[in-house]
Design an enzyme around this catalytic site. Structure first.
Site, PDB file in Angstrom:
ATOM      1  CB  SER A 138       9.903  15.909  20.869  1.00  0.00           C
ATOM      2  OG  SER A 138       9.165  15.074  21.739  1.00  0.00           O
ATOM      3  CE1 TYR A 151      11.125  11.477  16.987  1.00  0.00           C
ATOM      4  CE2 TYR A 151      10.431  11.397  19.287  1.00  0.00           C
ATOM      5  CZ  TYR A 151      10.344  11.957  18.024  1.00  0.00           C
ATOM      6  OH  TYR A 151       9.487  12.999  17.802  1.00  0.00           O
TER       7      TYR A 151
HETATM    8  N1  LIG Z   1       3.732  13.025  16.504  1.00  0.00           N
HETATM    9  C1  LIG Z   1       4.203  13.352  17.687  1.00  0.00           C
HETATM   10  O1  LIG Z   1       3.715  12.894  18.745  1.00  0.00           O
HETATM   11  C2  LIG Z   1       5.331  14.328  17.815  1.00  0.00           C
HETATM   12  C3  LIG Z   1       5.598  14.872  19.091  1.00  0.00           C
HETATM   13  C4  LIG Z   1       6.636  15.788  19.228  1.00  0.00           C
HETATM   14  C5  LIG Z   1       7.417  16.133  18.133  1.00  0.00           C
HETATM   15  N2  LIG Z   1       7.148  15.568  16.907  1.00  0.00           N
HETATM   16  C6  LIG Z   1       7.996  15.958  15.806  1.00  0.00           C
HETATM   17  O2  LIG Z   1       7.210  16.617  14.833  1.00  0.00           O
HETATM   18  C7  LIG Z   1       7.797  16.439  13.538  1.00  0.00           C
HETATM   19  C8  LIG Z   1       6.759  15.899  12.585  1.00  0.00           C
HETATM   20  O3  LIG Z   1       6.320  14.647  13.060  1.00  0.00           O
HETATM   21  P1  LIG Z   1       4.936  13.961  12.622  1.00  0.00           P
HETATM   22  O4  LIG Z   1       4.345  13.426  13.856  1.00  0.00           O
HETATM   23  O5  LIG Z   1       4.190  14.870  11.760  1.00  0.00           O
HETATM   24  O6  LIG Z   1       5.517  12.711  11.835  1.00  0.00           O
HETATM   25  P2  LIG Z   1       5.186  12.109  10.389  1.00  0.00           P
HETATM   26  O7  LIG Z   1       3.747  12.259  10.084  1.00  0.00           O
HETATM   27  O8  LIG Z   1       5.804  10.756  10.407  1.00  0.00           O
HETATM   28  O9  LIG Z   1       6.003  13.079   9.439  1.00  0.00           O
HETATM   29  C9  LIG Z   1       7.392  13.026   9.332  1.00  0.00           C
HETATM   30  C10 LIG Z   1       7.741  13.495   7.950  1.00  0.00           C
HETATM   31  O10 LIG Z   1       9.168  13.478   7.797  1.00  0.00           O
HETATM   32  C11 LIG Z   1       9.460  13.073   6.465  1.00  0.00           C
HETATM   33  N3  LIG Z   1      10.816  12.516   6.441  1.00  0.00           N
HETATM   34  C12 LIG Z   1      11.335  11.540   7.209  1.00  0.00           C
HETATM   35  N4  LIG Z   1      12.593  11.291   6.872  1.00  0.00           N
HETATM   36  C13 LIG Z   1      12.916  12.135   5.872  1.00  0.00           C
HETATM   37  C14 LIG Z   1      14.080  12.360   5.101  1.00  0.00           C
HETATM   38  N5  LIG Z   1      15.196  11.637   5.273  1.00  0.00           N
HETATM   39  N6  LIG Z   1      14.038  13.316   4.138  1.00  0.00           N
HETATM   40  C15 LIG Z   1      12.927  14.047   3.936  1.00  0.00           C
HETATM   41  N7  LIG Z   1      11.784  13.874   4.641  1.00  0.00           N
HETATM   42  C16 LIG Z   1      11.778  12.930   5.588  1.00  0.00           C
HETATM   43  C17 LIG Z   1       8.367  12.064   6.123  1.00  0.00           C
HETATM   44  O11 LIG Z   1       8.072  12.034   4.740  1.00  0.00           O
HETATM   45  P3  LIG Z   1       8.614  10.851   3.759  1.00  0.00           P
HETATM   46  O12 LIG Z   1       8.412   9.565   4.510  1.00  0.00           O
HETATM   47  O13 LIG Z   1       7.825  10.981   2.523  1.00  0.00           O
HETATM   48  O14 LIG Z   1      10.047  11.191   3.576  1.00  0.00           O
HETATM   49  C18 LIG Z   1       7.166  12.634   6.864  1.00  0.00           C
HETATM   50  O15 LIG Z   1       6.394  13.480   6.020  1.00  0.00           O
HETATM   51  C19 LIG Z   1       8.978  15.485  13.757  1.00  0.00           C
HETATM   52  O16 LIG Z   1      10.150  16.235  13.913  1.00  0.00           O
HETATM   53  C20 LIG Z   1       8.633  14.802  15.065  1.00  0.00           C
HETATM   54  O17 LIG Z   1       9.772  14.319  15.712  1.00  0.00           O
HETATM   55  C21 LIG Z   1       6.128  14.690  16.725  1.00  0.00           C
END
Ligand SMILES: NC(=O)c1ccc[n+]([C@@H]2O[C@H](COP(=O)([O-])OP(=O)(O)OC[C@H]3O[C@@H](n4cnc5c(N)ncnc54)[C@H](OP(=O)(O)O)[C@@H]3O)[C@@H](O)[C@H]2O)c1
Length: 245
Positions: A138, A151
């Site tokens: 990120s 985080y």
């Molecule tokens: N959204 C943003 O603004 C943003 C910005 C920069 C980077 N990111 C990064 O992008 C990536 C995806 O984020 P997102 O925004 O798409 O978030 P999200 O919609 O909350 O997706 C996160 C996913 O991780 C899974 N997860 C969490 N803990 C887990 C575990 N212990 N085992 C297996 N699966 C697990 C969740 O599924 P379950 O709950 O079903 O396990 C969920 O599908 C992350 O690494 C996040 O840090 C996001």
């Protein structure tokens, strides 16, 4: 890097950025597996993308990761791209009596989850002539955001892990790629008011970055944060925190 005909695992791929990546890589002619903890969310994803393989797995649990790896060895033995995307984010006030527990959960899922999956799946990747281990960090990996101390530290740690593994694996067939999105419009930051990139735009940038053999794939505001952090670290903190009202 070839971006079609690959066998790809995306962790945390039943929603958000992971699901957008799954959709884009399927469209580009790849076989895609996603994992996540919730079987219900995985079933919804599979209904939306019938070609998708789904595996229930809690990445914080080495036994669960081992079971996923065994299934992949049997059903997707040519696995050659792993995208470590799963993460949790707990906005918190550090005075919160529950802060240590919430931060431990972030460390377990984000850091140990990535390490567990990468360590277990590396031997599968190393069997392939051209493989890729990607880690989603990120812009917060460059400069921390207030209100998300746990985080932020996990993303800085993953930035370090990606760089360390890149050096460790430089003599192997496995290329280590860091994917650095800015704020993205997903459930993770649903309540945050700031400019957000669409998940599909992130997926497009990742596909383009892979095709161009980039080892660090930045997009949108993370280009600026990266440069600022190298030259004026305090300005990077102001830019990151300016987007979090
Ligand atoms: N959204 C943003 O603004 C943003 C910005 C920069 C980077 N990111 C990064 O992008 C990536 C995806 O984020 P997102 O925004 O798409 O978030 P999200 O919609 O909350 O997706 C996160 C996913 O991780 C899974 N997860 C969490 N803990 C887990 C575990 N212990 N085992 C297996 N699966 C697990 C969740 O599924 P379950 O709950 O079903 O396990 C969920 O599908 C992350 O690494 C996040 O840090 C996001």
């Amino acid at each position: 890097m070839q971006t079609s005909g690959r066998e790809i695992l995306i962790t945390g791929g039943a929603g958000g950025i992971g699901m957008a990546l799954a959709r884009r890589f399927l469209d580009a002619g790849n076989a895609v597996t996603v994992c996540g903890r919730s079987p219900e969310r995985l079933a919804v994803a599979a209904a939306e993308l019938p070609a998708l393989r789904t595996i229930a797995c809690d990445l914080t649990d080495p036994t669960s990761v081992d079971a996923m790896a065994q299934r992949l060895e049997a059903e997707a033995p040519d696995l050659d791209i792993v995208i470590n995307n799963a993460a949790v984010n707990h906005p918190l006030d550090f005075h919160d009596p529950d802060a240590p527990r919430k931060i431990r959960e972030e460390v377990d899922a984000n850091i140990m989850g990535t390490i567990n999956a990468s360590w277990r799946l590396l031997p599968l990747l190393e069997r392939q002539p051209e493989a890729c281990l990607a880690i989603v960090t990120s812009g917060i990996a460059y400069a921390p955001a207030m209100g998300v101390p746990g985080y932020s530290l996990t993303k800085a740690a993953l930035n370090s892990l990606a760089r360390s593994l890149r050096m460790t694996l430089h003599n192997t067939s496995v290329q280590v790629v860091e994917i650095v999105p800015p704020a993205v419009d997903t459930d993770m930051i649903r309540d945050l008011r700031c400019r957000k990139m669409a998940p599909a735009t992130v997926a497009e940038a990742v596909l383009r970055g892979f095709a161009k053999d980039k080892s660090e794939i930045r997009m949108g505001q993370t280009h600026l944060t990266h440069i600022l952090n190298r030259m004026w670290p305090r300005s990077a903190e102001l830019v990151i925190n300016g987007s979090f009202h």
